[in-house]
Write a protein that holds these residues in place. Structure first.
Motif, mmCIF file in Angstrom:
data_model
loop_
_atom_site.group_PDB
_atom_site.id
_atom_site.type_symbol
_atom_site.label_atom_id
_atom_site.label_comp_id
_atom_site.label_asym_id
_atom_site.label_seq_id
_atom_site.Cartn_x
_atom_site.Cartn_y
_atom_site.Cartn_z
ATOM 1 N N ASP A 16 -7.918 -17.187 -11.866
ATOM 2 C CA ASP A 16 -7.369 -18.395 -11.245
ATOM 3 C C ASP A 16 -6.174 -18.925 -12.047
ATOM 4 O OD1 ASP A 16 -9.230 -18.279 -9.241
ATOM 5 O OD2 ASP A 16 -10.516 -19.861 -10.066
ATOM 6 N N LYS A 17 -6.258 -18.841 -13.362
ATOM 7 C CA LYS A 17 -5.131 -19.310 -14.192
ATOM 8 C C LYS A 17 -3.888 -18.458 -13.965
ATOM 9 C CE LYS A 17 -7.958 -21.335 -17.809
ATOM 10 N NZ LYS A 17 -8.429 -21.227 -19.189
ATOM 11 N N VAL A 18 -4.076 -17.139 -13.850
ATOM 12 C CA VAL A 18 -2.945 -16.257 -13.565
ATOM 13 C C VAL A 18 -2.367 -16.597 -12.198
ATOM 14 C CG1 VAL A 18 -2.260 -13.853 -13.134
ATOM 15 C CG2 VAL A 18 -3.826 -14.388 -15.019
ATOM 16 N N ASP A 19 -3.244 -16.768 -11.217
ATOM 17 C CA ASP A 19 -2.817 -17.095 -9.859
ATOM 18 C C ASP A 19 -2.055 -18.422 -9.831
ATOM 19 O OD1 ASP A 19 -2.746 -16.482 -7.077
ATOM 20 O OD2 ASP A 19 -4.273 -18.017 -6.762
ATOM 21 N N ALA A 20 -2.544 -19.413 -10.558
ATOM 22 C CA ALA A 20 -1.874 -20.729 -10.587
ATOM 23 C C ALA A 20 -0.486 -20.610 -11.201
ATOM 24 C CB ALA A 20 -2.729 -21.729 -11.368
ATOM 25 N N TRP A 21 -0.364 -19.819 -12.261
ATOM 26 C CA TRP A 21 0.946 -19.650 -12.906
ATOM 27 C C TRP A 21 1.916 -18.959 -11.945
ATOM 28 C CZ3 TRP A 21 4.197 -15.644 -14.092
ATOM 29 C CH2 TRP A 21 5.258 -15.952 -14.925
ATOM 30 N N ILE A 22 1.447 -17.904 -11.268
ATOM 31 C CA ILE A 22 2.311 -17.186 -10.326
ATOM 32 C C ILE A 22 2.730 -18.105 -9.190
ATOM 33 C CG2 ILE A 22 2.326 -15.347 -8.579
ATOM 34 C CD1 ILE A 22 0.625 -13.697 -10.582
ATOM 35 N N ARG A 50 11.928 -23.132 -3.878
ATOM 36 C CA ARG A 50 12.740 -24.352 -3.704
ATOM 37 C C ARG A 50 14.206 -24.072 -4.043
ATOM 38 N NH1 ARG A 50 8.412 -26.789 -6.547
ATOM 39 N NH2 ARG A 50 9.754 -26.838 -8.350
ATOM 40 N N ARG A 51 14.441 -23.333 -5.104
ATOM 41 C CA ARG A 51 15.829 -23.029 -5.507
ATOM 42 C C ARG A 51 16.520 -22.163 -4.448
ATOM 43 N NH1 ARG A 51 16.688 -23.825 -11.362
ATOM 44 N NH2 ARG A 51 18.838 -23.808 -10.766
ATOM 45 N N LEU A 52 15.820 -21.176 -3.915
ATOM 46 C CA LEU A 52 16.415 -20.310 -2.896
ATOM 47 C C LEU A 52 16.649 -21.069 -1.597
ATOM 48 C CD1 LEU A 52 14.448 -17.014 -3.586
ATOM 49 C CD2 LEU A 52 16.852 -17.482 -4.094
ATOM 50 N N ASP A 53 15.747 -21.995 -1.253
ATOM 51 C CA ASP A 53 15.952 -22.837 -0.067
ATOM 52 C C ASP A 53 17.206 -23.693 -0.244
ATOM 53 O OD1 ASP A 53 13.700 -21.781 1.093
ATOM 54 O OD2 ASP A 53 12.435 -23.537 0.696
ATOM 55 N N ALA A 54 17.407 -24.253 -1.426
ATOM 56 C CA ALA A 54 18.595 -25.066 -1.693
ATOM 57 C C ALA A 54 19.858 -24.213 -1.604
ATOM 58 C CB ALA A 54 18.485 -25.726 -3.066
ATOM 59 N N LEU A 55 19.790 -23.001 -2.123
ATOM 60 C CA LEU A 55 20.942 -22.098 -2.036
ATOM 61 C C LEU A 55 21.248 -21.767 -0.581
ATOM 62 C CD1 LEU A 55 23.070 -20.247 -3.309
ATOM 63 C CD2 LEU A 55 21.282 -18.477 -3.486
ATOM 64 N N THR A 86 5.363 -20.579 -10.373
ATOM 65 C CA THR A 86 6.656 -19.921 -10.559
ATOM 66 C C THR A 86 7.276 -19.575 -9.212
ATOM 67 O OG1 THR A 86 5.861 -19.030 -12.639
ATOM 68 C CG2 THR A 86 7.801 -17.978 -11.682
ATOM 69 N N ARG A 87 6.461 -19.089 -8.291
ATOM 70 C CA ARG A 87 6.950 -18.754 -6.947
ATOM 71 C C ARG A 87 7.493 -20.007 -6.260
ATOM 72 N NH1 ARG A 87 2.472 -16.470 -4.165
ATOM 73 N NH2 ARG A 87 3.062 -14.528 -5.119
ATOM 74 N N SER A 88 6.795 -21.111 -6.389
ATOM 75 C CA SER A 88 7.209 -22.363 -5.771
ATOM 76 C C SER A 88 8.558 -22.812 -6.317
ATOM 77 C CB SER A 88 6.149 -23.428 -6.029
ATOM 78 O OG SER A 88 6.595 -24.671 -5.589
ATOM 79 N N PHE A 89 8.744 -22.700 -7.626
ATOM 80 C CA PHE A 89 10.014 -23.079 -8.248
ATOM 81 C C PHE A 89 11.154 -22.287 -7.631
ATOM 82 C CE2 PHE A 89 13.206 -21.886 -11.404
ATOM 83 C CZ PHE A 89 13.731 -23.123 -11.714
ATOM 84 N N TRP A 90 10.993 -20.958 -7.559
ATOM 85 C CA TRP A 90 12.072 -20.126 -7.029
ATOM 86 C C TRP A 90 12.250 -20.314 -5.539
ATOM 87 C CZ3 TRP A 90 15.929 -18.588 -9.556
ATOM 88 C CH2 TRP A 90 15.807 -18.380 -10.932
#
Length: 109
Positions: free
Chosen positions: A72-78, A87-92, A81-85
């Motif tokens: 679960d900790k690995v899944d939460a980290w992924i 949002r950035r790709l949506d803004a781009l 990180t996926r959410s961060f990118w």
């Protein structure tokens, strides 16, 4: 993140895949690889320290299991990180579409 370092090794990833199917003893895991029992024990130690595998005693057997909390900790980290990118790709994408619209208006005038 210690768990990602542990999963970087292909033998440890294969151990995790095998334990995802069913709990096993270290001896059963050794039979799946062309490496020594001490080598598998060392890989299991790394996975336990990373919180990905747990060991329980059943009589004289030591049963290896996946630790859902570690996964679960690995899944939460992924996911973080996926959410961060995402949002950035949506803004781009929004910026590129706006630039296209500006170019279209400029060409028409």
């Amino acid at each position: 993140m210690l768990s990602l370092e542990a999963l970087a090794d292909p033998t440890r990833r294969r151990i995790v895949e095998l334990l995802a199917r069913s709990d096993r003893t270290a001896g059963e895991l050794v039979k799946e690889f062309d490496v020594s029992a001490p080598a598998i024990s060392q890989h299991l130690k790394v996975l336990r320290e990373a919180g990905l595998v747990t060991t329980r005693d059943e009589g004289q057997l030591r049963i290896q299991s996946l630790n859902p909390e570690g996964l679960d900790k690995v899944d939460a980290w992924i996911e973080k990180t996926r959410s961060f990118w995402s949002r950035r790709l949506d803004a781009l994408e929004r910026e590129l579409r706006a630039e296209d619209e500006r170019q279209k208006r400029k060409t028409k005038s």
